[in-house]
Motif scaffolding. Structure first.
Motif, short mmCIF file in Angstrom:
data_model
loop_
_atom_site.label_atom_id
_atom_site.label_comp_id
_atom_site.label_asym_id
_atom_site.label_seq_id
_atom_site.Cartn_x
_atom_site.Cartn_y
_atom_site.Cartn_z
N VAL A 97 0.81 -1.22 0.00
CA VAL A 97 0.00 0.00 0.00
C VAL A 97 0.85 1.27 0.00
O VAL A 97 0.36 2.34 -0.37
N ASP A 98 2.12 1.15 0.37
CA ASP A 98 2.97 2.35 0.47
C ASP A 98 3.92 2.50 -0.71
O ASP A 98 4.84 3.31 -0.67
N HIS A 99 3.71 1.75 -1.79
CA HIS A 99 4.58 1.83 -2.97
C HIS A 99 3.85 2.55 -4.10
O HIS A 99 2.85 2.05 -4.63
N ILE A 100 4.35 3.72 -4.46
CA ILE A 100 3.69 4.57 -5.45
C ILE A 100 4.52 4.57 -6.74
O ILE A 100 5.68 5.01 -6.72
N PRO A 101 3.96 4.10 -7.85
CA PRO A 101 4.72 4.07 -9.11
C PRO A 101 5.00 5.47 -9.63
O PRO A 101 4.15 6.36 -9.55
N GLU A 102 6.19 5.67 -10.19
CA GLU A 102 6.60 6.98 -10.69
C GLU A 102 6.52 7.08 -12.21
O GLU A 102 6.81 8.14 -12.77
N GLU B 269 12.61 -2.16 -17.67
CA GLU B 269 13.90 -1.66 -18.14
C GLU B 269 14.10 -0.21 -17.72
O GLU B 269 13.15 0.53 -17.48
N GLY B 270 15.35 0.17 -17.61
CA GLY B 270 15.69 1.56 -17.31
C GLY B 270 15.08 2.05 -16.02
O GLY B 270 15.12 1.38 -14.99
N ASP B 271 14.48 3.24 -16.08
CA ASP B 271 13.88 3.86 -14.91
C ASP B 271 12.38 3.60 -14.80
O ASP B 271 11.71 4.23 -13.98
N LEU B 272 11.84 2.72 -15.63
CA LEU B 272 10.40 2.47 -15.58
C LEU B 272 9.98 1.89 -14.24
O LEU B 272 8.84 2.08 -13.81
N GLY B 273 10.86 1.17 -13.57
CA GLY B 273 10.52 0.51 -12.31
C GLY B 273 10.78 1.35 -11.09
O GLY B 273 10.96 0.81 -9.99
N LYS B 274 10.74 2.68 -11.23
CA LYS B 274 10.95 3.55 -10.07
C LYS B 274 9.66 3.69 -9.25
O LYS B 274 8.58 3.87 -9.82
N TYR B 275 9.80 3.65 -7.92
CA TYR B 275 8.68 3.82 -7.00
C TYR B 275 9.11 4.72 -5.86
O TYR B 275 10.28 4.72 -5.46
N LYS B 276 8.16 5.47 -5.34
CA LYS B 276 8.37 6.20 -4.09
C LYS B 276 7.66 5.45 -2.97
O LYS B 276 6.58 4.89 -3.17
N SER B 277 8.27 5.46 -1.82
CA SER B 277 7.70 4.79 -0.65
C SER B 277 7.11 5.84 0.29
O SER B 277 7.79 6.79 0.68
N VAL B 278 5.83 5.67 0.64
CA VAL B 278 5.20 6.59 1.58
C VAL B 278 5.88 6.41 2.95
O VAL B 278 5.94 5.29 3.46
N PRO B 279 6.41 7.47 3.53
CA PRO B 279 7.10 7.33 4.82
C PRO B 279 6.18 6.75 5.88
O PRO B 279 5.02 7.14 6.02
N HIS B 280 6.70 5.77 6.63
CA HIS B 280 5.91 5.14 7.68
C HIS B 280 6.84 4.35 8.58
O HIS B 280 8.01 4.14 8.28
N HIS B 281 6.28 3.88 9.68
CA HIS B 281 6.97 2.96 10.57
C HIS B 281 6.13 1.69 10.64
O HIS B 281 4.94 1.70 10.39
#
Length: 382
Positions: free
Chosen positions: A229-234, A312-324
Protein backbone atom coordinates in the motif's frame (compact mmCIF):
# COMPACT_ATOMS: atom_id res chain seq x y z
CA UNK A 1 -6.47 -3.47 58.73
CA UNK A 2 -2.84 -2.84 57.84
CA UNK A 3 -1.97 -1.17 54.54
CA UNK A 4 0.97 -2.76 52.74
CA UNK A 5 3.61 -0.12 52.19
CA UNK A 6 6.22 -0.56 49.44
CA UNK A 7 9.42 1.42 49.91
CA UNK A 8 10.00 4.09 47.28
CA UNK A 9 13.38 2.56 46.53
CA UNK A 10 11.72 -0.75 45.56
CA UNK A 11 9.21 1.03 43.29
CA UNK A 12 12.01 2.84 41.48
CA UNK A 13 13.94 -0.41 41.13
CA UNK A 14 10.91 -2.17 39.59
CA UNK A 15 10.33 0.72 37.18
CA UNK A 16 13.99 0.65 36.19
CA UNK A 17 13.93 -3.12 35.54
CA UNK A 18 10.71 -2.80 33.49
CA UNK A 19 12.20 0.01 31.40
CA UNK A 20 15.41 -1.94 30.89
CA UNK A 21 13.58 -5.11 29.79
CA UNK A 22 11.32 -3.15 27.42
CA UNK A 23 14.33 -1.47 25.83
CA UNK A 24 16.06 -4.84 25.49
CA UNK A 25 13.04 -6.40 23.74
CA UNK A 26 12.71 -3.42 21.42
CA UNK A 27 16.39 -3.69 20.54
CA UNK A 28 16.04 -7.41 19.75
CA UNK A 29 13.19 -6.77 17.32
CA UNK A 30 14.38 -3.52 15.74
CA UNK A 31 18.18 -3.74 15.70
CA UNK A 32 18.48 -6.32 12.88
CA UNK A 33 16.39 -4.13 10.58
CA UNK A 34 18.40 -1.02 11.44
CA UNK A 35 21.71 -2.81 10.90
CA UNK A 36 20.54 -4.24 7.56
CA UNK A 37 19.41 -0.79 6.42
CA UNK A 38 22.72 0.80 7.44
CA UNK A 39 24.78 -1.89 5.71
CA UNK A 40 22.70 -1.53 2.56
CA UNK A 41 23.17 2.25 2.53
CA UNK A 42 26.94 1.78 2.82
CA UNK A 43 26.82 -0.75 -0.01
CA UNK A 44 24.59 1.56 -2.07
CA UNK A 45 27.05 4.43 -1.74
CA UNK A 46 29.79 2.14 -3.07
CA UNK A 47 27.60 1.04 -5.98
CA UNK A 48 26.76 4.65 -6.85
CA UNK A 49 30.44 5.58 -6.85
CA UNK A 50 31.26 2.63 -9.11
CA UNK A 51 28.40 3.53 -11.47
CA UNK A 52 29.58 7.14 -11.61
CA UNK A 53 33.09 5.98 -12.47
CA UNK A 54 31.68 3.68 -15.17
CA UNK A 55 29.61 6.53 -16.60
CA UNK A 56 32.60 8.87 -16.65
CA UNK A 57 34.69 6.16 -18.28
CA UNK A 58 32.02 5.51 -20.91
CA UNK A 59 31.75 9.21 -21.68
CA UNK A 60 35.53 9.53 -22.04
CA UNK A 61 35.61 6.45 -24.27
CA UNK A 62 32.81 7.83 -26.43
CA UNK A 63 34.64 11.14 -26.82
CA UNK A 64 37.76 9.26 -27.92
CA UNK A 65 35.73 7.26 -30.46
CA UNK A 66 34.03 10.41 -31.71
CA UNK A 67 37.35 12.23 -32.00
CA UNK A 68 38.89 9.34 -33.92
CA UNK A 69 35.88 9.16 -36.20
CA UNK A 70 36.06 12.90 -36.88
CA UNK A 71 39.70 12.66 -37.83
CA UNK A 72 39.01 9.73 -40.15
CA UNK A 73 35.90 11.19 -41.81
CA UNK A 74 36.39 14.90 -41.14
CA UNK A 75 32.70 15.16 -40.28
CA UNK A 76 30.24 14.21 -37.54
CA UNK A 77 27.31 13.93 -39.94
CA UNK A 78 28.03 10.27 -40.74
CA UNK A 79 28.52 9.27 -37.09
CA UNK A 80 26.83 5.90 -36.35
CA UNK A 81 23.25 6.61 -35.35
CA UNK A 82 23.01 4.10 -32.47
CA UNK A 83 25.74 5.85 -30.48
CA UNK A 84 23.52 8.91 -30.25
CA UNK A 85 20.53 7.07 -28.76
CA UNK A 86 20.08 7.53 -25.06
CA UNK A 87 18.23 5.01 -22.87
CA UNK A 88 15.40 7.54 -22.48
CA UNK A 89 15.02 7.71 -26.26
CA UNK A 90 14.84 3.93 -26.55
CA UNK A 91 12.14 3.84 -23.87
CA UNK A 92 9.94 6.32 -25.72
CA UNK A 93 10.52 5.43 -29.37
CA UNK A 94 8.06 2.54 -29.69
CA UNK A 95 4.97 4.18 -28.15
CA UNK A 96 2.04 4.97 -30.42
CA UNK A 97 1.45 8.57 -31.59
CA UNK A 98 -1.09 10.95 -30.09
CA UNK A 99 -3.44 10.64 -33.07
CA UNK A 100 -3.74 6.85 -32.70
CA UNK A 101 -7.31 5.65 -33.30
CA UNK A 102 -8.73 3.04 -30.92
CA UNK A 103 -11.02 0.32 -32.27
CA UNK A 104 -13.66 -1.13 -29.98
CA UNK A 105 -13.47 -4.54 -31.66
CA UNK A 106 -9.67 -4.92 -31.38
CA UNK A 107 -7.36 -5.64 -28.44
CA UNK A 108 -5.83 -2.62 -26.71
CA UNK A 109 -2.14 -2.13 -27.62
CA UNK A 110 0.45 -2.30 -24.85
CA UNK A 111 2.29 0.96 -25.67
CA UNK A 112 -0.38 3.61 -25.83
CA UNK A 113 -0.13 7.38 -26.32
CA UNK A 114 -1.95 7.82 -22.99
CA UNK A 115 1.13 6.37 -21.27
CA UNK A 116 3.21 9.55 -20.92
CA UNK A 117 6.06 8.25 -18.79
CA UNK A 118 7.17 9.93 -15.51
CA UNK A 119 4.27 11.08 -13.32
CA UNK A 120 4.13 13.70 -10.58
CA UNK A 121 3.86 11.80 -7.31
CA UNK A 122 1.72 13.63 -4.77
CA UNK A 123 2.21 12.36 -1.21
CA UNK A 124 -0.19 14.86 0.31
CA UNK A 125 -2.74 13.13 2.51
CA UNK A 126 -6.25 12.94 1.08
CA UNK A 127 -9.38 11.30 2.46
CA UNK A 128 -10.86 8.15 0.98
CA UNK A 129 -14.16 10.01 0.53
CA UNK A 130 -12.45 12.53 -1.75
CA UNK A 131 -10.86 9.75 -3.81
CA UNK A 132 -14.17 7.91 -4.09
CA UNK A 133 -15.94 11.07 -5.20
CA UNK A 134 -13.24 11.76 -7.79
CA UNK A 135 -13.24 8.35 -9.49
CA UNK A 136 -16.92 7.48 -9.05
CA UNK A 137 -17.63 10.19 -11.66
CA UNK A 138 -16.16 7.81 -14.24
CA UNK A 139 -19.19 6.09 -15.84
CA UNK A 140 -17.10 2.96 -16.49
CA UNK A 141 -16.03 2.55 -12.84
CA UNK A 142 -18.16 -0.19 -11.28
CA UNK A 143 -18.78 -0.78 -7.59
CA UNK A 144 -15.85 -2.54 -5.96
CA UNK A 145 -13.32 -0.72 -8.15
CA UNK A 146 -13.83 -2.88 -11.25
CA UNK A 147 -12.97 -0.99 -14.44
CA UNK A 148 -12.39 -1.85 -18.09
CA UNK A 149 -12.01 0.28 -21.21
CA UNK A 150 -14.77 0.66 -23.78
CA UNK A 151 -12.76 2.00 -26.73
CA UNK A 152 -10.81 -1.27 -27.17
CA UNK A 153 -10.83 -4.82 -25.81
CA UNK A 154 -8.61 -5.05 -22.70
CA UNK A 155 -5.61 -7.23 -23.42
CA UNK A 156 -5.32 -8.39 -19.80
CA UNK A 157 -7.57 -8.86 -16.76
CA UNK A 158 -5.57 -7.94 -13.67
CA UNK A 159 -6.48 -8.35 -9.98
CA UNK A 160 -4.60 -5.94 -7.68
CA UNK A 161 -4.15 -7.43 -4.17
CA UNK A 162 -3.19 -5.05 -1.34
CA UNK A 163 -2.40 -6.38 2.18
CA UNK A 164 -3.61 -3.99 4.83
CA UNK A 165 -3.59 -3.10 8.51
CA UNK A 166 -3.67 0.38 10.07
CA UNK A 167 -2.72 2.21 6.86
CA UNK A 168 -5.89 4.25 6.32
CA UNK A 169 -4.02 7.39 5.30
CA UNK A 170 -1.88 5.51 2.75
CA UNK A 171 -4.60 3.75 0.76
CA UNK A 172 -6.12 6.93 -0.77
CA UNK A 173 -2.65 8.07 -1.86
CA UNK A 174 -2.03 4.77 -3.64
CA UNK A 175 -5.45 4.77 -5.35
CA UNK A 176 -4.97 8.38 -6.48
CA UNK A 177 -1.93 7.27 -8.51
CA UNK A 178 -2.66 3.65 -9.40
CA UNK A 179 -6.16 4.02 -10.86
CA UNK A 180 -5.08 6.53 -13.56
CA UNK A 181 -2.02 4.42 -14.37
CA UNK A 182 -4.12 1.30 -14.99
CA UNK A 183 -6.67 3.30 -16.99
CA UNK A 184 -3.94 4.81 -19.16
CA UNK A 185 -2.74 1.28 -19.87
CA UNK A 186 -6.27 0.20 -20.88
CA UNK A 187 -6.29 -2.83 -18.55
CA UNK A 188 -9.32 -4.45 -16.98
CA UNK A 189 -8.72 -4.39 -13.24
CA UNK A 190 -10.19 -4.53 -9.75
CA UNK A 191 -8.79 -3.85 -6.27
CA UNK A 192 -8.87 -6.27 -3.34
CA UNK A 193 -7.93 -4.93 0.10
CA UNK A 194 -7.11 -7.86 2.39
CA UNK A 195 -7.21 -6.53 5.94
CA UNK A 196 -5.84 -8.42 8.91
CA UNK A 197 -7.81 -8.28 12.15
CA UNK A 198 -6.87 -9.75 15.52
CA UNK A 199 -3.72 -9.46 17.58
CA UNK A 200 -1.27 -11.78 15.81
CA UNK A 201 1.76 -10.30 13.98
CA UNK A 202 1.13 -9.10 10.46
CA UNK A 203 1.20 -11.92 7.91
CA UNK A 204 1.54 -10.27 4.51
CA UNK A 205 2.00 -13.53 2.62
CA UNK A 206 -1.05 -15.24 4.07
CA UNK A 207 -3.15 -12.16 3.27
CA UNK A 208 -2.06 -12.43 -0.35
CA UNK A 209 -3.12 -16.08 -0.42
CA UNK A 210 -6.54 -15.14 0.96
CA UNK A 211 -6.91 -12.33 -1.57
CA UNK A 212 -5.96 -14.65 -4.42
CA UNK A 213 -8.57 -17.23 -3.46
CA UNK A 214 -11.29 -14.60 -3.10
CA UNK A 215 -10.41 -12.79 -6.34
CA UNK A 216 -10.79 -16.00 -8.34
CA UNK A 217 -14.38 -16.27 -7.10
CA UNK A 218 -15.24 -13.04 -8.95
CA UNK A 219 -13.90 -13.69 -12.42
CA UNK A 220 -11.28 -15.42 -14.53
CA UNK A 221 -8.30 -13.11 -13.97
CA UNK A 222 -5.22 -13.48 -16.18
CA UNK A 223 -2.76 -12.48 -13.47
CA UNK A 224 -2.54 -11.06 -9.97
CA UNK A 225 -0.31 -8.23 -8.76
CA UNK A 226 0.81 -8.20 -5.14
CA UNK A 227 1.05 -4.53 -4.26
CA UNK A 228 2.19 -2.94 -0.99
CA UNK A 229 0.00 0.00 0.00
CA UNK A 230 2.97 2.35 0.47
CA UNK A 231 4.58 1.83 -2.97
CA UNK A 232 3.69 4.57 -5.45
CA UNK A 233 4.72 4.07 -9.11
CA UNK A 234 6.60 6.98 -10.69
CA UNK A 235 6.12 6.02 -14.35
CA UNK A 236 2.89 5.02 -16.09
CA UNK A 237 4.89 3.13 -18.72
CA UNK A 238 5.63 0.51 -16.07
CA UNK A 239 3.15 -1.84 -17.72
CA UNK A 240 0.97 -3.86 -15.32
CA UNK A 241 -0.10 -6.36 -18.00
CA UNK A 242 0.43 -10.11 -17.69
CA UNK A 243 2.70 -10.85 -20.65
CA UNK A 244 6.08 -11.00 -18.85
CA UNK A 245 5.23 -12.81 -15.63
CA UNK A 246 6.59 -13.52 -13.13
CA UNK A 247 7.56 -9.88 -12.86
CA UNK A 248 9.11 -7.69 -10.20
CA UNK A 249 7.71 -4.23 -10.87
CA UNK A 250 9.31 -2.25 -8.00
CA UNK A 251 12.91 -2.68 -9.10
CA UNK A 252 14.01 0.83 -8.07
CA UNK A 253 12.67 2.14 -4.77
CA UNK A 254 13.61 5.58 -3.49
CA UNK A 255 14.30 4.39 0.05
CA UNK A 256 16.98 2.09 -1.43
CA UNK A 257 18.41 5.01 -3.42
CA UNK A 258 16.79 3.54 -6.57
CA UNK A 259 19.09 0.54 -6.43
CA UNK A 260 18.18 -3.14 -6.28
CA UNK A 261 19.18 -4.31 -2.77
CA UNK A 262 20.14 -7.76 -4.08
CA UNK A 263 19.42 -9.74 -7.21
CA UNK A 264 16.87 -12.03 -5.51
CA UNK A 265 14.88 -9.09 -4.14
CA UNK A 266 11.20 -9.66 -5.00
CA UNK A 267 9.44 -7.25 -2.65
CA UNK A 268 7.12 -4.27 -2.86
CA UNK A 269 5.22 -4.93 -6.09
CA UNK A 270 5.36 -8.26 -7.91
CA UNK A 271 3.07 -10.30 -10.14
CA UNK A 272 2.40 -13.79 -11.43
CA UNK A 273 -0.17 -15.32 -13.73
CA UNK A 274 -2.94 -17.28 -12.04
CA UNK A 275 -1.51 -20.53 -13.40
CA UNK A 276 2.00 -19.70 -12.14
CA UNK A 277 0.78 -18.81 -8.65
CA UNK A 278 -1.15 -22.06 -8.36
CA UNK A 279 1.85 -23.97 -9.67
CA UNK A 280 4.15 -22.70 -6.91
CA UNK A 281 1.46 -23.19 -4.22
CA UNK A 282 1.21 -19.45 -3.57
CA UNK A 283 3.00 -17.60 -0.81
CA UNK A 284 4.13 -19.36 2.38
CA UNK A 285 1.79 -18.91 5.36
CA UNK A 286 4.39 -19.35 8.10
CA UNK A 287 5.96 -15.87 8.06
CA UNK A 288 4.50 -14.01 11.06
CA UNK A 289 5.96 -10.50 11.20
CA UNK A 290 7.69 -8.51 8.46
CA UNK A 291 10.51 -9.83 6.35
CA UNK A 292 11.38 -13.01 4.46
CA UNK A 293 8.16 -13.94 2.66
CA UNK A 294 9.28 -12.31 -0.61
CA UNK A 295 12.56 -14.21 -0.52
CA UNK A 296 10.62 -17.43 -0.06
CA UNK A 297 8.40 -16.52 -3.03
CA UNK A 298 11.53 -15.92 -5.12
CA UNK A 299 12.76 -19.39 -4.13
CA UNK A 300 9.46 -20.96 -5.14
CA UNK A 301 9.58 -19.25 -8.52
CA UNK A 302 13.14 -20.50 -9.08
CA UNK A 303 12.26 -24.06 -8.04
CA UNK A 304 9.50 -23.97 -10.67
CA UNK A 305 12.14 -22.92 -13.24
CA UNK A 306 10.41 -19.63 -13.95
CA UNK A 307 12.36 -16.50 -14.89
CA UNK A 308 11.61 -13.19 -13.17
CA UNK A 309 11.56 -10.08 -15.39
CA UNK A 310 11.95 -6.44 -14.37
CA UNK A 311 11.10 -3.12 -16.05
CA UNK A 312 13.90 -1.66 -18.14
CA UNK A 313 15.69 1.56 -17.31
CA UNK A 314 13.88 3.86 -14.91
CA UNK A 315 10.40 2.47 -15.58
CA UNK A 316 10.52 0.51 -12.31
CA UNK A 317 10.95 3.55 -10.07
CA UNK A 318 8.68 3.82 -7.00
CA UNK A 319 8.37 6.20 -4.09
CA UNK A 320 7.70 4.79 -0.65
CA UNK A 321 5.20 6.59 1.58
CA UNK A 322 7.10 7.33 4.82
CA UNK A 323 5.91 5.14 7.68
CA UNK A 324 6.97 2.96 10.57
CA UNK A 325 6.05 -0.68 11.14
CA UNK A 326 3.38 0.28 13.65
CA UNK A 327 3.44 -2.38 16.30
CA UNK A 328 4.62 -4.91 13.73
CA UNK A 329 7.65 -6.98 14.65
CA UNK A 330 10.40 -8.32 12.46
CA UNK A 331 10.11 -12.06 11.90
CA UNK A 332 13.27 -13.46 13.48
CA UNK A 333 12.61 -17.05 12.35
CA UNK A 334 12.65 -16.26 8.64
CA UNK A 335 16.18 -17.53 7.98
CA UNK A 336 15.39 -20.96 9.40
CA UNK A 337 12.31 -21.19 7.16
CA UNK A 338 14.19 -19.96 4.10
CA UNK A 339 16.77 -22.73 4.51
CA UNK A 340 13.94 -25.24 3.98
CA UNK A 341 12.03 -23.42 1.23
CA UNK A 342 12.04 -26.37 -1.13
CA UNK A 343 10.83 -28.90 1.46
CA UNK A 344 8.05 -26.56 2.62
CA UNK A 345 6.82 -25.46 -0.80
CA UNK A 346 4.25 -28.22 -1.33
CA UNK A 347 3.21 -28.22 2.35
CA UNK A 348 2.74 -24.53 3.12
CA UNK A 349 0.75 -22.22 0.86
CA UNK A 350 -2.58 -22.36 -0.94
CA UNK A 351 -3.00 -26.07 -0.22
CA UNK A 352 -3.15 -25.82 3.59
CA UNK A 353 -4.90 -22.44 3.81
CA UNK A 354 -8.12 -21.98 5.78
CA UNK A 355 -9.82 -18.69 6.58
CA UNK A 356 -13.16 -17.13 7.44
CA UNK A 357 -13.57 -13.79 5.66
CA UNK A 358 -15.83 -10.86 6.35
CA UNK A 359 -16.41 -9.24 2.95
CA UNK A 360 -17.73 -5.77 2.16
CA UNK A 361 -17.89 -4.11 -1.25
CA UNK A 362 -16.79 -0.48 -1.21
CA UNK A 363 -16.91 2.12 -3.98
CA UNK A 364 -13.35 1.50 -5.22
CA UNK A 365 -12.43 -1.91 -3.84
CA UNK A 366 -13.60 -5.11 -2.22
CA UNK A 367 -12.54 -5.36 1.43
CA UNK A 368 -11.74 -8.83 2.77
CA UNK A 369 -11.19 -8.81 6.54
CA UNK A 370 -9.71 -11.93 8.15
CA UNK A 371 -8.53 -12.80 11.64
CA UNK A 372 -5.41 -14.85 10.96
CA UNK A 373 -3.96 -17.41 13.37
CA UNK A 374 -1.26 -20.08 12.89
CA UNK A 375 -3.92 -22.77 13.36
CA UNK A 376 -5.57 -21.73 10.07
CA UNK A 377 -2.57 -22.93 8.06
CA UNK A 378 -1.05 -25.94 9.84
CA UNK A 379 2.16 -27.41 8.42
CA UNK A 380 3.18 -30.98 9.05
CA UNK A 381 6.81 -31.85 9.72
CA UNK A 382 9.10 -32.12 6.72
Amino acid sequence: MRILRIPNRSVFALLFLFSLSSSFLYFIYVAPGLVNTYLFMVQAQGIMIRESVKTMGSQMYEQVVRGTYVKMNNSLNDYPEDLNHSEAYLQTATFLPEDFTYRANLACPERLPSMKGPVDVNMTEISLDEIEELFSKDPYMQIGGHWKPRDCIPRWKVAILIPFRNRHEHLPILLRHLIPLLQHQRLEFAFYIIEQAGYHPFNRAMLFNVGFMEALKDMDWDCVIFHDVDHIPENDRNYYGCGEMPRHFAAKLDKYMYLLPYNEFFGGVSGLTVEQFKRINGFPNAFWGWGGEDDDLWNRVQFAKLTVTRPEGDLGKYKSVPHHHRGEVQFLGRYALLRHSKERQLLDGLQNLKYFPNITVEVLYKNITVNLTPELAPVSDY
